[in-house]
Design a protein around this motif. Structure first.
Motif, PDB file in Angstrom:
ATOM      1  N   TYR C  31      -2.462  -4.205  -4.022  1.00  0.00           N
ATOM      2  CA  TYR C  31      -1.637  -2.993  -4.023  1.00  0.00           C
ATOM      3  C   TYR C  31      -1.369  -2.517  -5.450  1.00  0.00           C
ATOM      4  N   ILE C  32      -1.068  -3.471  -6.347  1.00  0.00           N
ATOM      5  CA  ILE C  32      -0.810  -3.102  -7.745  1.00  0.00           C
ATOM      6  C   ILE C  32      -2.028  -2.402  -8.329  1.00  0.00           C
ATOM      7  N   VAL C  33      -3.202  -2.947  -7.989  1.00  0.00           N
ATOM      8  CA  VAL C  33      -4.429  -2.335  -8.520  1.00  0.00           C
ATOM      9  C   VAL C  33      -4.587  -0.909  -7.990  1.00  0.00           C
ATOM     10  N   ILE C  34      -4.414  -0.742  -6.668  1.00  0.00           N
ATOM     11  CA  ILE C  34      -4.636   0.606  -6.110  1.00  0.00           C
ATOM     12  C   ILE C  34      -3.637   1.613  -6.671  1.00  0.00           C
ATOM     13  N   ILE C  35      -2.383   1.195  -6.769  1.00  0.00           N
ATOM     14  CA  ILE C  35      -1.370   2.177  -7.146  1.00  0.00           C
ATOM     15  C   ILE C  35      -1.689   2.744  -8.533  1.00  0.00           C
ATOM     16  N   PHE C  36      -2.364   1.942  -9.364  1.00  0.00           N
ATOM     17  CA  PHE C  36      -2.720   2.454 -10.681  1.00  0.00           C
ATOM     18  C   PHE C  36      -4.100   3.115 -10.696  1.00  0.00           C
ATOM     19  N   CYS C  37      -4.742   3.125  -9.534  1.00  0.00           N
ATOM     20  CA  CYS C  37      -6.040   3.788  -9.448  1.00  0.00           C
ATOM     21  C   CYS C  37      -5.954   5.069  -8.636  1.00  0.00           C
ATOM     22  N   THR C  38      -4.770   5.579  -8.479  1.00  0.00           N
ATOM     23  CA  THR C  38      -4.627   6.857  -7.770  1.00  0.00           C
ATOM     24  C   THR C  38      -4.637   7.951  -8.815  1.00  0.00           C
ATOM     25  N   PHE C  39      -5.585   8.902  -8.636  1.00  0.00           N
ATOM     26  CA  PHE C  39      -5.722   9.930  -9.670  1.00  0.00           C
ATOM     27  C   PHE C  39      -5.436  11.337  -9.161  1.00  0.00           C
ATOM     28  N   ASN C  40      -5.213  11.472  -7.871  1.00  0.00           N
ATOM     29  CA  ASN C  40      -4.784  12.791  -7.394  1.00  0.00           C
ATOM     30  C   ASN C  40      -3.728  12.622  -6.304  1.00  0.00           C
ATOM     31  N   TYR C  41      -3.108  13.743  -5.937  1.00  0.00           N
ATOM     32  CA  TYR C  41      -1.942  13.679  -5.055  1.00  0.00           C
ATOM     33  C   TYR C  41      -2.267  13.128  -3.682  1.00  0.00           C
ATOM     34  N   ALA C  42      -3.480  13.388  -3.197  1.00  0.00           N
ATOM     35  CA  ALA C  42      -3.847  12.867  -1.877  1.00  0.00           C
ATOM     36  C   ALA C  42      -3.845  11.340  -1.907  1.00  0.00           C
ATOM     37  N   ALA C  43      -4.466  10.779  -2.952  1.00  0.00           N
ATOM     38  CA  ALA C  43      -4.527   9.330  -3.066  1.00  0.00           C
ATOM     39  C   ALA C  43      -3.113   8.753  -3.227  1.00  0.00           C
ATOM     40  N   LEU C  44      -2.314   9.418  -4.055  1.00  0.00           N
ATOM     41  CA  LEU C  44      -0.931   8.955  -4.261  1.00  0.00           C
ATOM     42  C   LEU C  44      -0.165   9.012  -2.951  1.00  0.00           C
ATOM     43  N   GLY C  45      -0.431  10.108  -2.192  1.00  0.00           N
ATOM     44  CA  GLY C  45       0.239  10.274  -0.900  1.00  0.00           C
ATOM     45  C   GLY C  45      -0.094   9.142   0.053  1.00  0.00           C
ATOM     46  N   ILE C  46      -1.354   8.763   0.096  1.00  0.00           N
ATOM     47  CA  ILE C  46      -1.766   7.692   1.010  1.00  0.00           C
ATOM     48  C   ILE C  46      -1.047   6.383   0.664  1.00  0.00           C
ATOM     49  N   THR C  47      -1.053   6.039  -0.634  1.00  0.00           N
ATOM     50  CA  THR C  47      -0.411   4.764  -1.000  1.00  0.00           C
ATOM     51  C   THR C  47       1.098   4.814  -0.769  1.00  0.00           C
ATOM     52  N   THR C  48       1.709   5.975  -1.042  1.00  0.00           N
ATOM     53  CA  THR C  48       3.142   6.094  -0.802  1.00  0.00           C
ATOM     54  C   THR C  48       3.449   5.905   0.677  1.00  0.00           C
ATOM     55  N   ALA C  49       2.619   6.529   1.513  1.00  0.00           N
ATOM     56  CA  ALA C  49       2.828   6.401   2.959  1.00  0.00           C
ATOM     57  C   ALA C  49       2.686   4.937   3.383  1.00  0.00           C
ATOM     58  N   PHE C  50       1.710   4.248   2.792  1.00  0.00           N
ATOM     59  CA  PHE C  50       1.491   2.842   3.088  1.00  0.00           C
ATOM     60  C   PHE C  50       2.729   2.015   2.694  1.00  0.00           C
ATOM     61  N   THR C  51       3.294   2.324   1.508  1.00  0.00           N
ATOM     62  CA  THR C  51       4.500   1.638   1.055  1.00  0.00           C
ATOM     63  C   THR C  51       5.629   1.864   2.054  1.00  0.00           C
ATOM     64  N   ALA C  52       5.800   3.144   2.430  1.00  0.00           N
ATOM     65  CA  ALA C  52       6.888   3.497   3.339  1.00  0.00           C
ATOM     66  C   ALA C  52       6.749   2.740   4.663  1.00  0.00           C
ATOM     67  N   LEU C  53       5.487   2.648   5.141  1.00  0.00           N
ATOM     68  CA  LEU C  53       5.235   1.954   6.401  1.00  0.00           C
ATOM     69  C   LEU C  53       5.758   0.515   6.331  1.00  0.00           C
ATOM     70  N   PHE C  54       5.439  -0.152   5.230  1.00  0.00           N
ATOM     71  CA  PHE C  54       5.868  -1.541   5.076  1.00  0.00           C
ATOM     72  C   PHE C  54       7.390  -1.670   4.971  1.00  0.00           C
ATOM     73  N   LEU C  55       8.002  -0.731   4.252  1.00  0.00           N
ATOM     74  CA  LEU C  55       9.455  -0.783   4.115  1.00  0.00           C
ATOM     75  C   LEU C  55      10.118  -0.650   5.478  1.00  0.00           C
ATOM     76  N   ILE C  56       9.578   0.274   6.285  1.00  0.00           N
ATOM     77  CA  ILE C  56      10.159   0.486   7.617  1.00  0.00           C
ATOM     78  C   ILE C  56       9.964  -0.766   8.469  1.00  0.00           C
ATOM     79  N   LEU C  57       8.726  -1.311   8.421  1.00  0.00           N
ATOM     80  CA  LEU C  57       8.430  -2.486   9.248  1.00  0.00           C
ATOM     81  C   LEU C  57       9.221  -3.731   8.803  1.00  0.00           C
ATOM     82  N   SER C  58       9.701  -3.731   7.560  1.00  0.00           N
ATOM     83  CA  SER C  58      10.422  -4.910   7.073  1.00  0.00           C
ATOM     84  C   SER C  58      11.784  -5.052   7.753  1.00  0.00           C
ATOM     85  N   GLY C  59      12.263  -3.942   8.325  1.00  0.00           N
ATOM     86  CA  GLY C  59      13.531  -4.010   9.051  1.00  0.00           C
ATOM     87  C   GLY C  59      14.738  -4.276   8.175  1.00  0.00           C
ATOM     88  N   ILE C  60      14.599  -4.032   6.880  1.00  0.00           N
ATOM     89  CA  ILE C  60      15.735  -4.267   5.982  1.00  0.00           C
ATOM     90  C   ILE C  60      16.381  -2.939   5.631  1.00  0.00           C
TER      91      ILE C  60
END
Lengths: 289, 281, 269
Positions: C31-60
C-alpha cells in the motif's frame, strides 16, 4: 489570618469534551487552619490525588479557587512556581525523583530552586535530613546507594528543605515494613510539632491516620464527603464503609463493646486509649491480679 | 516427604561492601512446606524473605544446603524448568510482570514457553482468568487496569502454567486496600477450593493471620514459626524483630500483662470482642 | 501525552481484525508503494476509496481515526503549504515571494491526501492488530533470515516488550515531571542550554527506573519458564484464510487500477 488554605467550589474534569470525560473533583469547599495536621482518606479514584495536586498548582482547577494565605494561587499564572515552594508536595514512591550525584545535592535541589544559597541552604538541607532521620554521613553518598527506606526519607527531605508552609504527603509509608512505617510516621509528627507547619497526610492506613490527624478530609466520588475531627469521622463507621473505607480495628472493637452495653468511651482511636479505658473496668470487676 | 524441603540453606549475593562480603541473605534456613498448605512468611525489609522466595523456584541457588521441590534438587540444571513449572513465583510490582499488551496474551505467555498446544493454551488461559475472576477483562490492555486487577492477572499468568504451588513475594505491597483484599481473597480461594499450595511473603500482619502457618524471619534466619495464634501471641518477640501485631492482639497482650487471664490471643476483631465481653461479664 | 490514539490496539472481531497479521503487514507495505505511485486523480481516487473501505470494515469509531490525525495535523499543513508555494510553471496568483501555480495546487493536494491516507492506514493496522500478533507476524515473515543467524525471535520479543512498556514509561515520565515541578524545577523558561539542563532531573530517574523495570521483567519472564524462542508455541495460531485471499485480490485490483490510470491518463504532477 488563621487559615492557610481555603478551597472555594473547587472542581476538575479530566479530558473535557472528549469521550473519556471524567469528573475527578466536584465542588469542594473547605478551610484549613495554620498548623493543623489533616488526614486525607478516600477510595482509589475518589479524587483525593487530583485535589492534592491542585493545592500547589500542579493542576489548574477547572472551576473554583485555591486561596493560599488569602490569595488565589492562580492570580498570576506566571508565578505559579512560587506556590510550589509554599505548598510542598511529596508524591507516592517519591524515591523515584532522586537524580543528583549526592544525597546532599538532591535534598538541596528544591531549596536551591527556591533561591536559597550559602549557609541558609546548608542549614535547610541539614535540618531536613535531621527531621527525616538521615545521618550526616549519608549526605555525601550517591542517592542510588541508599537502602529503600533511606531513599524514601531523602526524597521527603528534599521537599521539607524548601520549608513549605504546607506539606502534603501522598502515602509516604506505602511499601515500607511495619517498623519503617512507624519511624517515618513519628518523624512526620515531630516535624509537625517543631515546625508548626500545616501537614496534609494522604493514606490508606486508617490506623496511621487515626494516630496523627487532628481533622480528616474524606473524599468520595470527587466530592467532599466529610471534613471533621478525627474522632467524629471514625465514629461514623457505617458511613465510611459506604465510601469503601474502614475504621481502625481497635475503634471497631470498642464500638462493638459499647453496643453490647459496656461503659467504654466513644471514638477510641489507638490501642493505648483502649487499654486506658478498659483497665479500670476490668479492675472494678476484679479480673486483674 | 514434604512437597518443598529447604535443608540448611545459606546464600549470599556476590556484593562486597567496604572490602567485606555482605552478610548472608539467607543464613541457615531449614523449612518444609507440605502440599496444600498456606504458609505466610513475615519479616522486615531486608530480612531475607524475598531471597528465600527466589530459592523455591530455582531463580537463585543455595551456596550450601539444598532445596528439594517434589523430589527434585533445584541445583540440578536439567530440572530447572520442571521446578518452575511446579512452583510459580509472583513478584511485587504488578506492572513489571505483565509482558504482553493484551490480558489473555499475557496469561498465555507461560504455557507458550512450555510449548503447550494452542487449543490447550486457550483452555488454560480461560480457566486461569476465571479462577482469578478476570475473565471479562481478557481482551483489555493491562495498562488501564487497577493494581489489584493487574496483580490478579499476574497470578493467572502463573496459574496457566498449572503449578502445584504459588509463591508470592509481597504481592500486595504496592496495592490499595481494595486491591489487597482482591488478591488475598483470590489466594484463599485457590488454597481452599483447588488445594493450591500457597507461600505468601508479606509484611501485612492481617494477611499473615489468614495462613495455616506463619514463619517469622530476621537476618536470614527463621526466628519462630507456628500457627498464627502461637506466633502472634509472642508480641514482644515480634516487636523485637521490627514487626507488628494486629491491634486486637496488642490490646489483649497489654491486658494480659496487667493480669487479665487470657487463654488465646485474639487475632480478629470478633474474637477480641468476644474475649473482652467474656472478661467483663 | 497520555491520550495519544496512534499505535493503540482496540480489540474486536471485525473482518479487518480477523485478517492474518502477516497478510496485513504485506498489504501495508504494498500500500505504501502504491500510494506514492499515484500520479493522477483517478489513481489517487482508487487508493483513497480502498483506504476508506478498510477503515469502514475495521469497525472502529471514526473519532479514533480523527484523533490519530490530530497528532500530525501540523506536519500535514506545513508540507502542503510548502508544496503549494513551490510548484513549477506559470503562477495563477502571486504576492511577494509567494506564488501559486496549478502544479503547486496539485502537489499540495497529493501530498495531503497521501500523508492522511498513510496515517489512517497505519492506524488501521495498529488499531486492529494486537502488538503480539504484529510482532508474531514479523517474526514469521523474517523467519528465512534465521538461516543467516539473524536473531529473529529476540528482535520480535524486544519489539513486543517495547510496545507493551511505551504507555507505562510515558506515564512514569509524567509522574517524574510532576514530582520535579513540585520541587520547583523550571522547565518552561530560559535559553536552549538551560532547558536541556532542566531535562536531567527527568531523564536520570527515568533511566534508573527503566533499568529496574527491565531487570524485573527479565526475572518475571524467567519465572514463567521463558527460555528463548526454541520450542515455543502460540495460543493464537495464524493462518491464511479465504478472507485473506479476498483481501489480496482486492489489493491486486487496486494495483491494477492504479497502473491502468497512470498509463491511460496523463499525470498531473
Amino acid at each position: 489570618m488563621n487559615c492557610v488554605l481555603e478551597l472555594k467550589n473547587l472542581g476538575f474534569v479530566y479530558g473535557k469534551g472528549t469521550p473519556f470525560e471524567k469528573r475527578a473533583v466536584d465542588n469542594v469547599s473547605l478551610t484549613i487552619k495554620r498548623g493543623e495536621f489533616i488526614g486525607v482518606i478516600g477510595h482509589t479514584g475518589s479524587g483525593k490525588s487530583t485535589l492534592m495536586q491542585m493545592l500547589n498548582g500542579l493542576m489548574r482547577p477547572g472551576e473554583g479557587q485555591v486561596l493560599l494565605d488569602g490569595r488565589d494561587i492562580w492570580e498570576q499564572p506566571k508565578k505559579i512556581r512560587e506556590v510550589r515552594f509554599k505548598v510542598g508536595m511529596v508524591f507516592q514512591y517519591p524515591e523515584y525523583q532522586l537524580f543528583e550525584e549526592t544525597v546532599y545535592r538532591d535534598i538541596a535541589f528544591g531549596a536551591k530552586n527556591k533561591g536559597l544559597e550559602g549557609d541558609a541552604l546548608d542549614k535547610a538541607v541539614r535540618d531536613a535530613a535531621d527531621f527525616t532521620g538521615l545521618k550526616p554521613a549519608l549526605l555525601d553518598k550517591s542517592p542510588f546507594d541508599l537502602s529503600g527506606g533511606e531513599k524514601r526519607r531523602a526524597a521527603i527531605a528534599g521537599v521539607i528543605a524548601m520549608n513549605p508552609e504546607v506539606l502534603v504527603l501522598d502515602e509516604p509509608t506505602a511499601g515500607l515494613d511495619p517498623m519503617g512505617r512507624e519511624v517515618l510516621l513519628s518523624q512526620i509528627t515531630r516535624y509537625h510539632k517543631e515546625c508548626h507547619n500545616t501537614v496534609l497526610l494522604v493514606s490508606h492506613s486508617m490506623e496511621d491516620i487515626a494516630r496523627v490527624a487532628d481533622r480528616i478530609i474524606v473524599m468520595n466520588k470527587g466530592k467532599l464527603a466529610m471534613f471533621e475531627p478525627t474522632k467524629e469521622v471514625f465514629r461514623r463507621g457505617d458511613e465510611l464503609s459506604r465510601y469503601g473505607l474502614k475504621v481502625p480495628q481497635i475503634t471497631n472493637i470498642m464500638q462493638a463493646l459499647r453496643r453490647r452495653g459496656f461503659d467504654v468511651p466513644e471514638g477510641v482511636l489507638t490501642v493505648d486509649e483502649a487499654f486506658d479505658a478498659l483497665l479500670p473496668l476490668l479492675q472494678k470487676e476484679g479480673k486483674l491480679w | 516427604m514434604s512437597f518443598i524441603s529447604i535443608q540448611d540453606v545459606f546464600f549470599s549475593y556476590d556484593e562486597v561492601e567496604e572490602g567485606k562480603p555482605v552478610r548472608n541473605a539467607v543464613d541457615g534456613v531449614s523449612l518444609d512446606i507440605e502440599r496444600g498448605e498456606f504458609v505466610a512468611v513475615i519479616g522486615h525489609n531486608g530480612c531475607g524473605k524475598s531471597t528465600l522466595a527466589k530459592q523455591l523456584n530455582a531463580m537463585l541457588l543455595p551456596d550450601s544446603g539444598k532445596v528439594i521441590v517434589d523430589g527434585d534438587d533445584t541445583s540440578v540444571e536439567e530440572k530447572t524448568f520442571d521446578i518452575r513449572e511446579k512452583v510459580g513465583l509472583v513478584l511485587q510490582n504488578p506492572d513489571n510482570q505483565l509482558v504482553a499488551s493484551i490480558v489473555e496474551e499475557d496469561v498465555a505467555f507461560g504455557p507458550e514457553n512450555l510449548g503447550v498446544a494452542p487449543d490447550e493454551i486457550r483452555r488454560r488461559v480461560d480457566e486461569a482468568l476465571k479462577a482469578v475472576d478476570m475473565y471479562e477483562y481478557r481482551t483489555h490492555a493491562p495498562f488501564k487496569l487497577s493494581g489489584g486487577q493487574k496483580q490478579r492477572i499476574a497470578i493467572a499468568g502463573i496459574l496457566a502454567i498449572r503449578p502445584q504451588c504459588i509463591v508470592l513475594d509481597e504481592p500486595t505491597a504496592m496495592l490499595d486496600p481494595s486491591g489487597r483484599e482482591e488478591v488475598i481473597s483470590t489466594l484463599l480461594r485457590l488454597n481452599r477450593e483447588q488445594q493450591m499450595t500457597v507461600v505468601l511473603i508479606t509484611h501485612f500482619m492481617d494477611e499473615a493471620v489468614l495462613a495455616d502457618r506463619v514463619v517469622v524471619m530476621d537476618s536470614g534466619r527463621i526466628v519462630t514459626q507456628g500457627t498464627p495464634e502461637t506466633v502472634f501471641s509472642q508480641v514482644e518477640l515480634l516487636k523485637r524483630h521490627r514487626l507488628d501485631v494486629p491491634q486486637s492482639a496488642e490490646l489483649a497482650y497489654k491486658l494480659r500483662g496487667c493480669g487479665l487471664k487470657i487463654d488465646k490471643i485474639p487475632l480478629t476483631q470478633e474474637d477480641c470482642v468476644a474475649m473482652l465481653e467474656e472478661a467483663m461479664r | 501525552m497520555r491520550d495519544v490514539a496512534f499505535g493503540q490496539y482496540f480489540p474486536g472481531s471485525s473482518l479487518v481484525h480477523r485478517l492474518d497479521p502477516r497478510a496485513k503487514i504485506l498489504m501495508f507495505i504494498a500500500y505504501i508503494v502504491i500510494i506514492f505511485c499515484t500520479f493522477n486523480y483517478a489513481a489517487l481516487g482508487i487508493t483513497t476509496a480502498f483506504t476508506a473501505l478498510f477503515l469502514i470494515l475495521s469497525g472502529i469509531s471514526p473519532k479514533f481515526y480523527f484523533k490519530s490525525l490530530k497528532v500530525i495535523i501540523f506536519i500535514v499543513i506545513f508540507t502542503s503549504l510548502l508544496n503549494l508555494f513551490y510548484g513549477s510553471g506559470a503562477p495563477i496568483w502571486q504576492w511577494w515571494i509567494f506564488r501559486i501555480t496549478p502544479n503547486g495546487i496539485h502537489r499540495a493536494v497529493f501530498v495531503t491526501v497521501r500523508i492522511i491516507c498513510l496515517i489512517l492506514a497505519s492506524s488501521c493496522l495498529t488499531f486492529t492488530t494486537s502488538p503480539t500478533e504484529l510482532t508474531d507476524a514479523i517474526e514469521r515473515l523474517m523467519k528465512p533470515l534465521k538461516a543467516v543467524r539473524f536473531p529473529v525471535h529476540e528482535i520480535a520479543m524486544m519489539m513486543s516488550l517495547a510496545l507493551r512498556f511505551v504507555p507505562t514509561l510515558l506515564e512514569e515520565t509524567d509522574k517524574i515531571m510532576q514530582a520535579q515541578k513540585a520541587r520547583g524545577a523550571d522547565m518552561e523558561s530560559g535559553n536552549l542550554f538551560k532547558r536541556v539542563k532542566a531535562l536531567i532531573p527527568i531523564l536520570i530517574p527515568l533511566f534508573v527506573s527503566a533499568f529496574r523495570r527491565a531487570y524485573d521483567v527479565a526475572t518475571a519472564m524467567e519465572c514463567r519458564c521463558y527460555r528463548g524462542g526454541a520450542g515455543r508455541t502460540r495460543m493464537k495460531q495464524i493462518h491464511l484464510a479465504a478472507r485473506d485471499v479476498i483481501a489480496f485480490v482486492t489489493l491486486a485490483l487496486v494495483i491494477g487500477g492504479v497502473i491502468v490510470c497512470n498509463s491511460l491518463m496523463s499525470g498531473v504532477l
